[in-house]
Structures are given as C-alpha cells and as structure tokens.
Design a protein around this motif. Structure first.
Motif, short mmCIF file in Angstrom:
data_model
loop_
_atom_site.label_atom_id
_atom_site.label_comp_id
_atom_site.label_asym_id
_atom_site.label_seq_id
_atom_site.Cartn_x
_atom_site.Cartn_y
_atom_site.Cartn_z
N GLN A 1 20.74 -14.89 -17.13
CA GLN A 1 19.81 -15.59 -16.30
C GLN A 1 18.41 -15.35 -17.02
OE1 GLN A 1 20.51 -13.72 -12.59
NE2 GLN A 1 21.09 -15.80 -11.60
N PHE B 1 1.50 -9.54 -11.36
CA PHE B 1 1.08 -9.24 -12.86
C PHE B 1 -0.53 -9.47 -12.83
CE2 PHE B 1 5.70 -10.05 -12.73
CZ PHE B 1 5.98 -9.05 -13.42
N ARG C 1 20.05 -4.39 -9.68
CA ARG C 1 19.61 -5.94 -9.75
C ARG C 1 19.54 -6.42 -8.22
NH1 ARG C 1 22.66 -7.19 -14.14
NH2 ARG C 1 24.57 -7.68 -12.84
N ALA D 1 13.17 -8.96 -15.33
CA ALA D 1 13.82 -7.62 -14.75
C ALA D 1 13.38 -7.60 -13.09
CB ALA D 1 13.12 -6.56 -15.48
N MET D 2 12.34 -7.86 -12.85
CA MET D 2 12.08 -7.52 -11.33
C MET D 2 12.48 -8.78 -10.45
SD MET D 2 10.56 -4.75 -11.11
CE MET D 2 9.99 -4.78 -9.62
N MET D 3 12.93 -9.81 -11.12
CA MET D 3 13.50 -10.61 -9.97
C MET D 3 14.94 -10.27 -9.87
SD MET D 3 11.73 -14.58 -10.97
CE MET D 3 12.56 -14.56 -12.30
N GLY D 4 15.48 -9.52 -10.55
CA GLY D 4 16.90 -9.10 -10.81
C GLY D 4 17.79 -10.14 -11.42
N CYS D 5 17.16 -10.34 -12.59
CA CYS D 5 18.05 -11.41 -13.29
C CYS D 5 19.32 -10.71 -14.04
CB CYS D 5 17.32 -12.21 -14.49
SG CYS D 5 16.03 -13.23 -13.97
N THR D 6 20.40 -11.39 -14.25
CA THR D 6 21.29 -10.86 -15.28
C THR D 6 20.76 -11.07 -16.41
OG1 THR D 6 22.53 -13.03 -15.17
CG2 THR D 6 23.29 -11.25 -13.49
N LEU E 1 8.83 -9.78 -15.33
CA LEU E 1 9.10 -10.64 -14.16
C LEU E 1 10.70 -11.04 -14.27
CD1 LEU E 1 8.08 -12.84 -12.13
CD2 LEU E 1 8.30 -14.71 -13.77
N ARG F 1 16.93 -18.76 -18.08
CA ARG F 1 15.98 -19.39 -16.92
C ARG F 1 14.48 -18.98 -17.20
NH1 ARG F 1 19.85 -20.75 -12.32
NH2 ARG F 1 17.70 -21.68 -11.65
N VAL F 2 14.52 -17.59 -17.86
CA VAL F 2 12.99 -17.29 -17.92
C VAL F 2 12.41 -17.25 -19.48
CG1 VAL F 2 11.41 -15.40 -17.33
CG2 VAL F 2 13.30 -15.98 -15.70
#
Ligand SMILES: Nc1ncnc2c1ncn2[C@@H]1O[C@H](COP(=O)(O)OP(=O)(O)OP(=O)(O)O)[C@@H](O)[C@H]1O
Ligand SMILES: [Mg+2]
Lengths: 645, 351
Positions: free
Chosen positions: A242, B118, B107, A234-239, A232, A246-247
């Motif tokens: 983040q 999921f 990204r 990775a797929m949200m485009g977190c740095t 999740l 955040r996760v």
C-alpha cells in the motif's frame, strides 16, 4: 580536507613530460608488446557460444513472448496481417491513416490545446505527404512495444535498488553506469548472437538500452520524496505494498513521468539504431540511404525521424506536466474518446471497401528527393573549394596534431599521467580506476583504437566547448537569443543521433572531419545548456555586489560569473565528452578507425567477443572521464562561506 | 508557601520510560540494558539525540514539546510514534507496549488510533482535498459510505467543506494545513502527533490555526503531542509543556509552572520574552476574598489578560474570581495582577 591543491597540479605538468620522455626511451614502454596481450575477446566469444548453445530454449521462449504482442501492434499500426493464436487465425487490417491521424491530433488538442494539435497535425501531414507514414508507424510500433517493457523493468529495478541501498551502491549503480556509457551499438552484438537478426532482437536491445534511465529516475524519485510522505505512509498503517502503490509512487509521479518521456525518446533513438540488426522502419530507410549515398531519400526519412521525435516529445511533456497539475483526472473526455475510437474503427472498416481511406493515396504524395539531390550537387559544385578548404584546415591544424600526439604517445607515459591525474583529483581510488581502465585497453590489444577514439572525442570536445560556452554566455546575456538557443538545443536533443550523419556526409563525404562535425553537432548541446544554467544560477547578490564595485561587464564575467559558474560548466563539458563517446560509435558508419569501428565490424561479423570487449572499452573510458570531471568539479566548487559548522 | 497549579488528574494515554535514541555507527542495534546504552552514548562515537526521557501524557491533554533546533523534539515525537525505533526504552499506549509490538499489530494501532500532522503538510499533490482526507480510510479498507461520511465530517470540522474538490496546489498554506489536520482526524484517532504543524505559516494564519486547534480540542478531547519551538505557541495551546535541551528533558509542567518557576537558566531564557498576563490564570493570582459579594467577576481558568477589561470597568478595584461552578475562589485587583506578573508576590500572602 577537500581543499584544492594547486601546487600538485603544477607539479603534474613537469612530471607528465618526464614520464612521457622516460617511457619514450624504452621500446616496450612505447608500444605495448603483443606478447603481453590476453585473448579476452576470444574467451568471451567462446563462453558466449556455450551460453547460446545451452540457453537456446530460453532465448526462444523470450522471443516468442515478445513476438506475439509485437506482431499484433505492427499489424495494427502499419502492415496489417494474420495473427495466429492457438490455431486460430485472425486477419487484421491495419488501422487507417485517417483515423490514426485524427486520434493523434485529438489527443494533442485535449491535452495541450490548439498549439499542440496544430503541431501534431503538421507532423502527420509531413509523414503522409512525404510517403513516410507506414515506415513511421513501423518505428512507432517498435516504440510502443518496447516502452512498456523498459518501463516495467526499469521501475521494478529502481524500486529494488531503493529498497536495498547496499545492493544499489555496490551492484545496481555501477552496472547502470556502465550500461549508460557503453554505447548503444554495443548492445546490438550480444542480442544479435542470442536472438539472431530480426525485429525481436532489435526490440530486446532497445529495451535493455532504454531501461537504465527509468531505473535511475525511479530510485531517485523515491529517495527524494519528502520525509513527510514516507512518514505519512507509515502513520496511516500502510502495508509495504500500500505504501508503495498508494502513496510513494503516486507522490513521485511527476518525476517518474519525466523519466517516462526520457525512456520514450531513448527508445526511439535505439529503435533507429537497431535497424542495423533488423528493425524496420525509418531507421532502416536512413541506413539504406546512407549506404547508397542516396541523399534525398535519406534526408526525407531523417526528417521524418525528427518529426516523429518532436511529436512524441511534445505530447509526452504535456502529459507529464498535466499530471502534476492534476488534469489527469478530468472526466470530460468520455464522449470525445468514444467518437474518436468510433472514427478510427469506422475508417478502418470502410477502408476495406474504399482504398484511399486505408492507405494514403500515392498520387497525393510528393517527394523532394530529386530536388534535394540536385541541391546537394549544386552545393558541392559551387562550394566545393570553400568546403574543402575548411575540411583541410581542420584536418591539418586541429585534428592531425592531436591524432599524431596521441597515437605516438608511449603507453607507459600515458598510464602514468592518467594515474597521477586521478590521484591529484580524487585520491588513490581514482588513480586505481585509471590504471584499471588503461590496463584493460592495453591487454585487450585495443590501445590504438582507444587513442583514436579519444582523439576524436577530444577534438570534438575542444570544438564544442569553444563553440558552446560563448553561445551559452551570449544566450544568458541576451534573453531573446537565449530563448531561441534553448529551442534549438531542445530540437537537437530530440533528434536521434543517427540523423546527424546525413547532412554531414552529404557535404563532406566520409572521413574523420565528417565524423567530428557530426559529433560536435551532437555533443555541443550539453555545453550550451549547462553554461546557460550555470550563469542563471549565479546568485543575483553576487552580480549586484560586482555592479556596486563598478565592474565592467568583462570584469564581471571574469571575476564574478565565470568562477561561480565554472563547476557547472565543467559538468557540461563532462556530458559533452560522454555524448561524444556515444556518437563516436555511430560515426563508425562514415569510416572512422576507432573503437566504434571495431564494434561495427564485430556487428557485421556477429563476433560477440570483440564487440563486447570494444564496447566495454568505450564504456570504461566513459566512466573514467566522468569520474575525473566530477572530481575536478567538486574540487573547484567554491565552499559555502557559512558551512563551517 | 507557593501553590503549584496541579493539572487535572487524567488517565495516562501515552507514556514512555527511559527512552534513548543514539545516532552513529551501529546505532541501529537496540541496546539490551540501560548500562549498555549509557556506555555506548558515553564512548563518543555515537550521538545521543535522546537521553533517558520518561513521560506520562494524559488522556485528552495537549502535551507540548519545546526546545531549540536540534534539541531532539522531532526525535522524541518520532520515537513515540514508532517512526524510529528507540535504541533503548519502552513506549506504551493505553498500557500496551508499542516498542514490543509486532509490525502487523502496530499497523492496526496506527490505522485506528493515531494521526499525524506534518510541518510541510505532506499532502499528495495528485489527490483532491477530499481524496487526501479519504486516503487513510481507504488504506484501512473502510467501506465507501462510512468513508464518505467520515470525510465529510472531518472537512466540516476544519471548515473545508467548500474546497473538497480542489487540489492541494490550489490552496493557501493555512488551508493546506487544515487539510493535514482533517486527514489526521478522519480516522477518529485518540492520539495525534503534530510536528511543528504551524511553523511554516505566517504569524496571522498561525494564530488563526492555533485558535482553531483549541476550538476543535474543546469538542474532541484528543490526546496530542505537539512539537514547537515557539514558546508563546506552547503556552497558548499546551496543557503541559516539556522543555528539552540536548536530548534531555529540562522541565515538564503547566505553562504557569514553567513561567513562574523556571527550573534553570536555559528555561528562564525561554520564558524571558513571554507576556505573563497571557499565561498566568486568574485563579493563580487571586488572593483570599475580602468580602462576600462583588460587582464584577471573572473565571479562575481565564488568563490575566482576559480579566483586564473587567478590571478596568471595576476601576482596578477587587473583582471576584470564580471557579467553574461559579463558586468564589478569591479576588484580584490591579496590585495582585502586578504582583503575579512581577513574580514577587504569590497568592496567599496578605495584601
Ligand atoms: N537520521 C539521523 N541521523 C543522525 N543524526 C540525526 C538524525 N536525525 C536527527 N539527528 C540528530 O539528532 C538531533 C536531534 O534532531 P531533531 O530532528 O530531533 O531536532 P529538533 O529538535 O526536531 O530540531 P528542529 O527544530 O530543527 O526540527 C540533531 O542534532 C540531529 O542532528
Ligand atoms: Mg524537528
């Protein structure tokens, strides 16, 4: 591949006897020749001296960095005092007892309901009425200071270890292993040398001691996260940042909070022990009482430690479970918080005028010290014969035979047996580890002390197992008793190890028997816990199958439950041994002659070399025992019937 | 001559060429050439979870990946989403290569154009429903007002508006997966990845969510890669279905193609238990019209099962099959239905 090799075990027995007998024939193989020993301790001391001389600026920097928040918190919680910051002196009054107690009870109420509030109120009442308040607050101040440091460092270390699995595998995990098996005492020596006697060095030792579990929990919590959570992120485009903040960390929070609670408890434990190098507070009172054999005072201070531990533990648990149920977000507490803070400030300021608000009036305090003393005296007069009989019985029939056997066993024979055992259980790596640990104890000239340590731990483990396993089984069979038992075990586990010494010394005076009973009291808890858990984990389908076959409850125990539960019980015994090792060191205070005593003496002489080396010996023995038990448990673990994929 | 049901011509959204994924020692190292990856896969030390997979997925299409456990469905999906790096091969989204893209660029693409659902929901337990849905928007730094609006829209779409302040633990499995769906939709992505999204739910709820997905798709026209191991689910939701075995594609086609012309025994096994009347469309079963007006008519896009009632009303006699514009495509009667289902006769043969 990992099949149990029963034949090898039976070969081991005659081989062991043979090894012992052969080694007995040569004097050099019986007692390790003095000429072969290496001056490890001296070398360590010398290099430590060099380090200390050259790094004094660093240690001073460190000490100052810690001293400022420390004085602030100590001033606020317990003594009051002047805080100087850049030539600006601020005279701080201590927060009033009434306001603090109110805040504690209120927090309990908001987070855990009336039950917890009542518990906290009772705890505060004990501390106040028995005159333990200011000492308890001093202890609490050390905890409050140490926990954030331990937490921060632990989490960072845990994250690093999680990010770099290689580093974790080859460096972090082994070092943490060692840190957790090296007893608390051993930390005191180097900090004492580096930072001198006083609260700062006590604090540093505490932080170092309390750090490993948090690092462990962090790594574990992060790597146990469900794959969906990392995906999740990775797929949200977190740095990277983040993803972590955040996760991943929030998702791991329930487990991290368990680690936090554990850190708090370990900190408390260590703050008590660190009173030996200058941490004031309850630990110091107990230590003083133990030295002066002032039983009444010691008991009261000891009980205060227990009370404080329970208060912290319960509050911590409630907070931890509240978070995972999402209560951390409730916004309704705003007003209450303001009121309580107001009361805290108000009573503190009023206390400047009206003394009883500031310090709990002496005339309200009670002490049972003299009653306790006379109770103990009475016990000793009336039950002296019984107690003495028990003491002598234990000494003659259990302890002395083991002690003599271990003390007189030739080192070469013992080494051979350890190596063979390691090889049979875990292959050549474990054999080499065994030889390495034994070798270290030999060349440092600590063989005899190591054997004494093992003798104490072994007898304690034997007693703990013969006590704990039946108790655990009974607890499983009679759930009501089991509940009581769980409660008792939890209570015992929140008590800092130091406290165990008080009643034992009171009744049995100093000596090996006292030490051993204190060790058993401390080390029996994991046996009970693991036994109960192991029996609970036996699949109901198996017991039902047993019932259908017509097993009596005895047959069920022998043929169904015990075999399935055994690997877990073995892990409990392993824990028991490790607990014993940790406790052995503390029993040095009551006059044993083992490695713990070496550390203790090194502590009083500030001798880094011998302190570290003896501590390392203990740590290494702990690791070896741990690995042996784990290998054994893995061998006897039943193979899953459907895992032949 | 058999008429294959040609899919609507679509612009290619996502495509992959010759992707391979090896697991095992040194498998992380990407292969430089096709020969290298083939020889590494053949030498026996590595395990090929994906071998030589090429696909084109059209814009607005629900593309279903099917196969038994361990056949490499998740690996394919994760390679397409770049959650794992393929050992060899190229993945392109809107003509841009994801495989060669830098981290930062990838990204950005994920923040704006991808969503994922999921199997076990992957909700953060400490955030409310609204908090979970808002998270990807927060991550990409969206302003509060537009964020709240997007969250509200997503919750509305998935029928969760009343539960915005609940925590995941207070929701049923079906509701939790709706949150997962809402979260994936919140950023307004063009492409959705769904890895067995409904497998953890019980059959009734699964049906309900399948319908929900079909309903949503009718309005949203997202491109979706949908993994499942349930063939009836595949034919229900899928515009096209790919069947995998041992890391290779066995057959790719519309559900009708697959049930009517399975490529091999493996695929035939999958198809065996399927209710064909729910797969074959009326247009496929239709014969040329024998008259010019009929009392009853059905849509050519509808499944045979949808036509059952009308057929009954018409006494089993021929009824009209109409195209989307209402034009007459042909007719069906009971015999035509039976023929289509038994696989013997196909449209175009004389009655
Ligand atoms: N990280 C990994 N390391 C090694 N092998 C892996 C890894 N991930 C997947 N595999 C292997 O790749 C093959 C395909 O796995 P994949 O998860 O794609 O299967 P799947 O079709 O999604 O199955 P399921 O229906 O059980 O989810 C399996 O044989 C699996 O063992
Ligand atoms: Mg999968």
């Amino acid at each position: 591949m990992t099949r149990f090799r029963p034949r090898a075990i039976w070969l081991l027995l005659p081989a062991a006897v043979a090894a012992l007998w052969i080694a007995q024939q040569f004097s050099w193989a019986t007692r390790f020749p003095k000429a072969w020993e290496l001056p490890v301790a001296k070398t360590v001391s010398k290099s430590a001296a060099v380090v200390t001389d050259n790094l004094s600026w660093l240690t001073r920097l460190f000490a100052t960095a810690i001293e400022v928040p420390m004085t602030l918190v100590v001033a606020l919680l317990s003594e009051g005092g002047a805080l100087t910051l850049g030539g600006f002196a601020l005279d701080l009054p201590p927060l009033s007892w009434s306001g603090l107690a109110l805040a504690v009870v209120w927090t309990g109420w908001r987070t855990g309901g009336p039950g917890l509030a009542l518990l906290q109120a009772l705890g505060c009442a004990y501390l106040l009425f028995f005159g333990q308040w200011s000492a308890a607050m001093l202890t609490l101040a050390s905890v409050v200071i140490a926990v954030p440091f331990a937490l921060g460092a632990g989490v960072v270390l845990g994250i690093v270890a999680w990010r770099m699995p290689r580093l974790d595998r080859w460096l972090v995990t082994p070092v943490l292993d060692l840190m957790q098996t090296v007893p608390a005492f051993a930390y005191l020596v180097p900090t004492l040398v580096l930072f001198g006697f006083g609260p700062v060095s006590a604090l540093i030792a505490t932080v170092i001691f309390a750090l490993p579990p948090m690092a462990r929990v962090t790594t574990l919590a992060l790597s146990r996260l469900p794959g969906a959570i990392t995906d999740l992120a990775a797929m949200m485009g977190c740095t990277r940042g983040q993803a972590l903040w955040r996760v991943l960390l929030p998702a791991a929070m329930p487990m991290l909070l368990v680690g936090l609670n554990q850190t708090v408890m370990m900190t408390l434990n260590m703050v008590i022990i660190a009173s030996m190098i200058g941490a004031g507070g309850l630990g110091f009172d107990v230590l003083l009482a133990l030295r002066q054999l002032d039983i009444g005072r010691g008991l009261e201070a000891g009980a205060a430690i227990v009370v404080l531990a329970i208060m912290l533990d319960r509050q911590g648990r409630v907070l931890a479970s509240g978070w995972s149920r999402g209560q951390a977000m409730s916004r309704r507490r705003g007003l209450g918080l303001v009121l309580v803070l107001g009361a805290l400030l108000g009573t503190t300021l009023l206390g400047q005028i009206h003394a009883p608000l500031r310090a709990f009036p002496e005339s309200w305090q009670v002490t049972t010290g003299s009653t306790m003393d006379s109770l103990v005296a009475w016990l000793n007069v009336n039950f002296f014969d019984t107690i003495e009989a028990v003491r002598v019985f234990l000494l003659m029939n259990l302890m002395n035979p083991i002690r003599i056997a271990l003390a007189s066993a030739p080192w070469l024979g013992v080494m051979t047996i350890v190596a063979m055992l390691g090889w049979v259980l875990g292959g050549w790596r474990l054999a080499v580890l065994g030889l390495g640990v034994g070798g270290f104890c030999l060349v440092t000239g600590l063989w005899d002390e190591t054997m004494t340590t093992i003798y104490l731990c072994l007898t304690a483990a034997i007693l703990s197992v013969s006590l704990g396993v039946p108790l655990g089984i009974a607890g499983h069979r009679w759930p009501r008793f089991g509940k009581l038992l769980t409660l008792a075990v939890e209570l015992l586990q929140t008590m800092p190890s130091f406290v165990y010494l008080i009643p034992v010394v009171m009744l049995l005076r100093v000596g090996d028997v006292s030490a051993m009973i204190a060790i058993v009291a401390f080390a029996v808890t994991p046996v009970i816990r693991y036994t109960m858990a192991a029996f609970e984990a036996v699949p109901p389908a198996l017991t039902e199958a047993g019932t259908v076959m017509g097993c009596t409850s005895g047959q069920m125990l022998r043929h169904v439950q015990l075999p399935v539960a055994l690997p877990t019980i073995l892990l409990g015994i392993n824990q028991c041994f490790l607990f014993s090792l940790a406790m052995v060191v503390i029993t040095a205070l009551v006059g044993t002659r083992d490695l713990g005593q070496k550390v203790y003496i090194a502590l009083t002489k500030a001798d880094v070399g011998s302190g570290l080396v003896a501590g390392l010996c203990l740590g290494l023995v702990g690791i070896l025992v741990d690995r042996l038990f784990r290998a054994a448990a893995a061998r006897i673990a039943p193979q899953e019937p459907n895992s032949h994929a | 001559m058999s008429k294959t049901t040609a899919p609507v011509q679509r612009r290619t959204k996502l495509s992959c060429r010759e992707i391979w994924k090896l697991y095992g020692p040194n498998a992380d190292r990407p292969a430089a050439s096709r020969d290298e990856v083939e020889s590494r896969a053949a030498n026996g030390r590595c395990f090929a979870a994906l071998s030589d997979v090429s696909l084109d997925i059209g814009e607005g299409e629900i593309f279903v990946v099917m196969g038994l456990s361990g056949s490499g469905k998740s690996t394919l999906l994760r390679c397409l989403a770049q959650l794992v790096e393929p050992t060899f091969g190229n993945v392109e989204l809107d003509g841009r290569s994801l495989t060669r893209m830098g981290q930062a660029e990838l990204r950005e693409v994920r923040r704006h154009d991808m969503g994922m659902v999921f199997q076990h929901f992957g909700l953060l337990p400490h955030l409310t429903v609204a908090g979970n849905v808002a998270l990807p928007l927060k991550i990409r730094g969206e302003k509060a007002e537009s964020r709240d609006h997007a969250v509200a829209t997503a919750l509305e779409l998935t029928g969760l508006a009343a539960m915005a302040d609940r925590l995941p633990a207070q929701l049923s499995g079906g509701q939790q997966q709706r949150v997962g769906l809402a979260r994936a939709l919140a950023v307004g992505p063009g492409l959705l990845f769904l890895d067995e999204p409904f497998s953890a739910l019980d059959p009734l709820i699964r049906r309900e969510l399948q319908d929900e997905l079909i309903r949503l798709q009718a309005g949203l026209h997202k491109t979706m890669v949908f993994v499942t191991h349930d063939f009836s689910e595949a034919v229900r939701v899928g515009d096209r279905v790919a069947i995998m075995k041992d890391g290779r594609l066995r057959q790719v086609g519309t559900p009708e193609d697959i049930v009517r012309q399975p490529a091999d025994d493996y695929v035939r096994n999958f198809v065996a238990g399927v209710d064909l009347t729910r797969v074959i469309r009326c247009a496929t079963a239709a014969r040329p019209a024998s008259r010019s007006d009929y009392a009853h008519a059905v849509s050519g896009q509808g499944r045979l099962s949808d036509a059952a009632e009308t057929l009954m009303a018409a006494g089993g006699g021929p009824i009209a099959v109409q195209g989307e514009d209402g034009s007459l495509i042909g007719e069906i009667d009971l015999h035509a239905v039976l023929a289509a289902v038994s696989g013997k006769s196909l449209a175009g043969e004389p009655a």
